[in-house]
Enzyme design. Structure first.
Site, PDB file in Angstrom:
ATOM      1  N   LYS A   1      -0.471   4.812   4.699  1.00 58.75           N
ATOM      2  CA  LYS A   1      -1.326   3.850   5.413  1.00 58.75           C
ATOM      3  C   LYS A   1      -0.810   3.642   6.842  1.00 58.75           C
ATOM      4  O   LYS A   1       0.391   3.458   7.046  1.00 58.75           O
ATOM      5  CB  LYS A   1      -1.386   2.512   4.642  1.00 58.75           C
ATOM      6  CG  LYS A   1      -2.357   1.523   5.271  1.00 58.75           C
ATOM      7  CD  LYS A   1      -2.786   0.447   4.301  1.00 58.75           C
ATOM      8  CE  LYS A   1      -3.715  -0.574   4.955  1.00 58.75           C
ATOM      9  NZ  LYS A   1      -4.972   0.010   5.454  1.00 58.75           N
TER      10      LYS A   1
ATOM     11  N   HIS B   1       0.842  -1.202   0.000  1.00 56.73           N
ATOM     12  CA  HIS B   1       0.000   0.000   0.000  1.00 56.73           C
ATOM     13  C   HIS B   1       0.876   1.250   0.000  1.00 56.73           C
ATOM     14  O   HIS B   1       2.063   1.190   0.313  1.00 56.73           O
ATOM     15  CB  HIS B   1      -0.902   0.049   1.245  1.00 56.73           C
ATOM     16  CG  HIS B   1      -2.089  -0.868   1.162  1.00 56.73           C
ATOM     17  ND1 HIS B   1      -2.011  -2.193   1.514  1.00 56.73           N
ATOM     18  CD2 HIS B   1      -3.382  -0.652   0.764  1.00 56.73           C
ATOM     19  CE1 HIS B   1      -3.201  -2.761   1.341  1.00 56.73           C
ATOM     20  NE2 HIS B   1      -4.043  -1.854   0.885  1.00 56.73           N
TER      21      HIS B   1
HETATM   22  N1  LIG Z   1     -12.732  -1.422   3.363  1.00 51.76           N
HETATM   23  C1  LIG Z   1     -12.250  -0.866   2.246  1.00 51.76           C
HETATM   24  O1  LIG Z   1     -12.657  -1.201   1.113  1.00 51.76           O
HETATM   25  C2  LIG Z   1     -11.237   0.214   2.363  1.00 51.76           C
HETATM   26  C3  LIG Z   1     -10.837   0.612   3.605  1.00 51.76           C
HETATM   27  N2  LIG Z   1      -9.995   1.668   3.760  1.00 51.76           N
HETATM   28  C4  LIG Z   1      -9.757   2.072   5.124  1.00 51.76           C
HETATM   29  O2  LIG Z   1     -10.474   3.271   5.373  1.00 51.76           O
HETATM   30  C5  LIG Z   1      -9.790   4.044   6.351  1.00 51.76           C
HETATM   31  C6  LIG Z   1      -9.549   5.452   5.819  1.00 51.76           C
HETATM   32  O3  LIG Z   1      -8.652   5.399   4.729  1.00 51.76           O
HETATM   33  P1  LIG Z   1      -8.212   6.741   3.973  1.00 51.76           P
HETATM   34  O4  LIG Z   1      -9.400   7.460   3.459  1.00 51.76           O
HETATM   35  O5  LIG Z   1      -7.142   6.339   3.036  1.00 51.76           O
HETATM   36  O6  LIG Z   1      -7.562   7.553   5.191  1.00 51.76           O
HETATM   37  P2  LIG Z   1      -7.505   9.127   5.429  1.00 51.76           P
HETATM   38  O7  LIG Z   1      -6.552   9.347   6.545  1.00 51.76           O
HETATM   39  O8  LIG Z   1      -7.268   9.823   4.124  1.00 51.76           O
HETATM   40  O9  LIG Z   1      -9.002   9.485   5.890  1.00 51.76           O
HETATM   41  C7  LIG Z   1      -9.517   9.252   7.169  1.00 51.76           C
HETATM   42  C8  LIG Z   1     -10.335  10.467   7.518  1.00 51.76           C
HETATM   43  O10 LIG Z   1     -11.062  10.215   8.722  1.00 51.76           O
HETATM   44  C9  LIG Z   1     -11.018  11.429   9.467  1.00 51.76           C
HETATM   45  N3  LIG Z   1     -11.360  11.273  10.869  1.00 51.76           N
HETATM   46  C10 LIG Z   1     -10.548  11.039  11.931  1.00 51.76           C
HETATM   47  N4  LIG Z   1     -11.270  11.039  13.084  1.00 51.76           N
HETATM   48  C11 LIG Z   1     -12.558  11.265  12.731  1.00 51.76           C
HETATM   49  C12 LIG Z   1     -13.776  11.409  13.463  1.00 51.76           C
HETATM   50  N5  LIG Z   1     -13.810  11.309  14.796  1.00 51.76           N
HETATM   51  N6  LIG Z   1     -14.913  11.671  12.782  1.00 51.76           N
HETATM   52  C13 LIG Z   1     -14.917  11.788  11.450  1.00 51.76           C
HETATM   53  N7  LIG Z   1     -13.774  11.700  10.690  1.00 51.76           N
HETATM   54  C14 LIG Z   1     -12.628  11.427  11.327  1.00 51.76           C
HETATM   55  C15 LIG Z   1      -9.591  11.897   9.249  1.00 51.76           C
HETATM   56  O11 LIG Z   1      -9.443  13.243   9.653  1.00 51.76           O
HETATM   57  P3  LIG Z   1      -7.990  13.784  10.104  1.00 51.76           P
HETATM   58  O12 LIG Z   1      -7.104  13.638   8.926  1.00 51.76           O
HETATM   59  O13 LIG Z   1      -8.268  15.174  10.523  1.00 51.76           O
HETATM   60  O14 LIG Z   1      -7.573  12.884  11.256  1.00 51.76           O
HETATM   61  C16 LIG Z   1      -9.469  11.701   7.759  1.00 51.76           C
HETATM   62  O15 LIG Z   1     -10.005  12.785   7.028  1.00 51.76           O
HETATM   63  C17 LIG Z   1      -8.512   3.269   6.677  1.00 51.76           C
HETATM   64  O16 LIG Z   1      -8.753   2.467   7.814  1.00 51.76           O
HETATM   65  C18 LIG Z   1      -8.326   2.375   5.460  1.00 51.76           C
HETATM   66  O17 LIG Z   1      -7.583   1.216   5.712  1.00 51.76           O
HETATM   67  C19 LIG Z   1      -9.508   2.347   2.694  1.00 51.76           C
HETATM   68  C20 LIG Z   1      -9.847   1.981   1.438  1.00 51.76           C
HETATM   69  C21 LIG Z   1     -10.737   0.887   1.157  1.00 51.76           C
HETATM   70  O1  LIG Z   2      -5.671   2.112   3.555  1.00 52.94           O
HETATM   71  C1  LIG Z   2      -5.920   1.846   2.348  1.00 52.94           C
HETATM   72  O2  LIG Z   2      -5.595   2.587   1.431  1.00 52.94           O
HETATM   73  C2  LIG Z   2      -6.660   0.605   2.063  1.00 52.94           C
HETATM   74  N1  LIG Z   2      -7.116  -0.066   3.063  1.00 52.94           N
HETATM   75  C3  LIG Z   2      -7.851  -1.280   3.015  1.00 52.94           C
HETATM   76  C4  LIG Z   2      -7.062  -2.364   3.697  1.00 52.94           C
HETATM   77  O3  LIG Z   2      -6.509  -2.129   4.788  1.00 52.94           O
HETATM   78  O4  LIG Z   2      -6.983  -3.465   3.155  1.00 52.94           O
HETATM   79  C5  LIG Z   2      -8.352  -1.613   1.642  1.00 52.94           C
HETATM   80  C6  LIG Z   2      -7.494  -1.185   0.500  1.00 52.94           C
HETATM   81  O5  LIG Z   2      -6.522  -2.152   0.259  1.00 52.94           O
HETATM   82  C7  LIG Z   2      -6.915   0.210   0.658  1.00 52.94           C
END
Ligand SMILES: NC(=O)C1=CN([C@@H]2O[C@H](COP(=O)(O)OP(=O)(O)OC[C@H]3O[C@@H](n4cnc5c(N)ncnc54)[C@H](OP(=O)(O)O)[C@@H]3O)[C@@H](O)[C@H]2O)C=CC1
Ligand SMILES: O=C(O)C1=N[C@H](C(=O)O)C[C@H](O)C1
Length: 271
Positions: free
Chosen positions: A161, A157
């Site tokens: 991450k 990744h």
């Molecule tokens: N299941 C799936 O298909 C996938 C899962 N993921 C997962 O999703 C999660 C997010 O990934 P990603 O978007 O890349 O990460 P980012 O860090 O870009 O986004 C996370 C966001 O959540 C915000 N946040 C933190 N605390 C809170 C709160 N209390 N209330 C609301 N928002 C909050 C953060 O704000 P701030 O930056 O201010 O802390 C940030 O904007 C990860 O756990 C990732 O592994 C990602 C892609 C696909």
């Molecule tokens: O953090 C990410 O970017 C992603 N998180 C998920 C994971 O932990 O597997 C899904 C995807 O691979 C992207």
């Protein structure tokens, strides 16, 4: 039927911005609110502007309670602490909760399962069709091959991450363990360093790479005597996860309370 009204939690993040775009492109869905951390410098920003769409009038707020009164579901790709707080609030408000957040501890997973006794929750470490099909294939192959085939899961990744192994790697590990009829918690090797000794037959190994802007790549290896099978998925755009999450929300609208996975949503449970 009226449009389904969605809150995007983590609306300023990588997935949050992608979800705002995906909702704008999906007939039958309306963005009802954009939630962010209450301390975020992005509070008050326009969600459409952040997503690169132009203003849509939905401003980022830290007040989940107020938003939940105006929505049918919350789509949550945030951090574990935020997800745990939202689980309680969404359950109390009777709203569907789609959880994509990864890195959630075993103790917190239990709290989510407890909340799902009265709330409709869809949770998956990966919401894409491709990875869930890969998980179904992994289970099938693991069931077919005996322990002379070592199972190793490799993931890569982007360099931002914060959790490892990825939620997807763990999902694939569980699929392999299910296929073999073993408990992943007892047989997983999450890292190796130094004089480790020889690999134990039946273990499931994990290896993690981080770098650049890689969206997400996963390989499940079945390494046997003189031959190796590899099942691979490469994500090229976060939109695959966003579309999967929106599909899950629409599916969950008609479901009874419970903890569902994308295998339920996609009908792959008995594949
Ligand atoms: N299941 C799936 O298909 C996938 C899962 N993921 C997962 O999703 C999660 C997010 O990934 P990603 O978007 O890349 O990460 P980012 O860090 O870009 O986004 C996370 C966001 O959540 C915000 N946040 C933190 N605390 C809170 C709160 N209390 N209330 C609301 N928002 C909050 C953060 O704000 P701030 O930056 O201010 O802390 C940030 O904007 C990860 O756990 C990732 O592994 C990602 C892609 C696909
Ligand atoms: O953090 C990410 O970017 C992603 N998180 C998920 C994971 O932990 O597997 C899904 C995807 O691979 C992207």
């Amino acid at each position: 039927m009226s449009d389904m009204r969605l809150i995007v939690a983590g609306a300023g993040g990588r997935m949050g911005r992608t979800l705002v775009k995906a909702i704008a492109d999906t007939p039958g869905l309306t963005l009802a609110g954009a939630l962010e951390d209450a301390r975020s410098p992005l509070l008050g920003w326009d969600a459409g502007t952040l997503a690169g769409l132009g203003e849509n009038g939905i401003k980022l707020t830290g007040d989940a309670g107020a938003l939940l009164t105006q929505a049918d579901a919350v789509i949550d790709f945030t951090i574990p602490a935020a997800t745990l707080a939202l689980v309680e609030q969404a359950a109390k408000a009777g709203k569907v909760h789609v959880i994509g957040t990864t890195g959630i501890s075993a103790a917190d997973e239990e709290k989510i399962a407890a909340a799902a006794k009265t709330a409709t929750i869809v949770k998956s470490g990966n919401m894409s069709l491709g990875v869930n099909l890969l998980a179904a294939l992994t289970k099938r192959v693991a069931r077919t091959l005996d322990q002379t085939f070592d199972i190793e899961i490799l993931e890569m990744h982007h360099n931002q991450k914060i959790d490892a192994p990825s939620g997807t790697a763990l999902l694939l590990g569980h699929a392999a363990a299910d296929g073999r009829g073993i408990d992943l918690a007892k047989r997983s090797v999450r890292s190796r360093d130094g004089h480790t000794g020889a690999r134990k037959a039946g273990d499931i190994g994990f290896a993690t790479l981080r770098g650049g802007t890689v969206v997400g790549e996963h390989t499940v290896m079945f390494a046997g005597p003189a031959e190796r099978i590899e099942l691979v998925h490469k994500a090229e755009d976060r939109m695959i996860f966003a579309r999967g999450a929106l599909h899950a929300a629409q599916w969950a609208r008609n479901q009874k309370p419970g903890l569902y996975s994308m295998l339920d949503v996609l009908g792959l449970k008995d594949f």
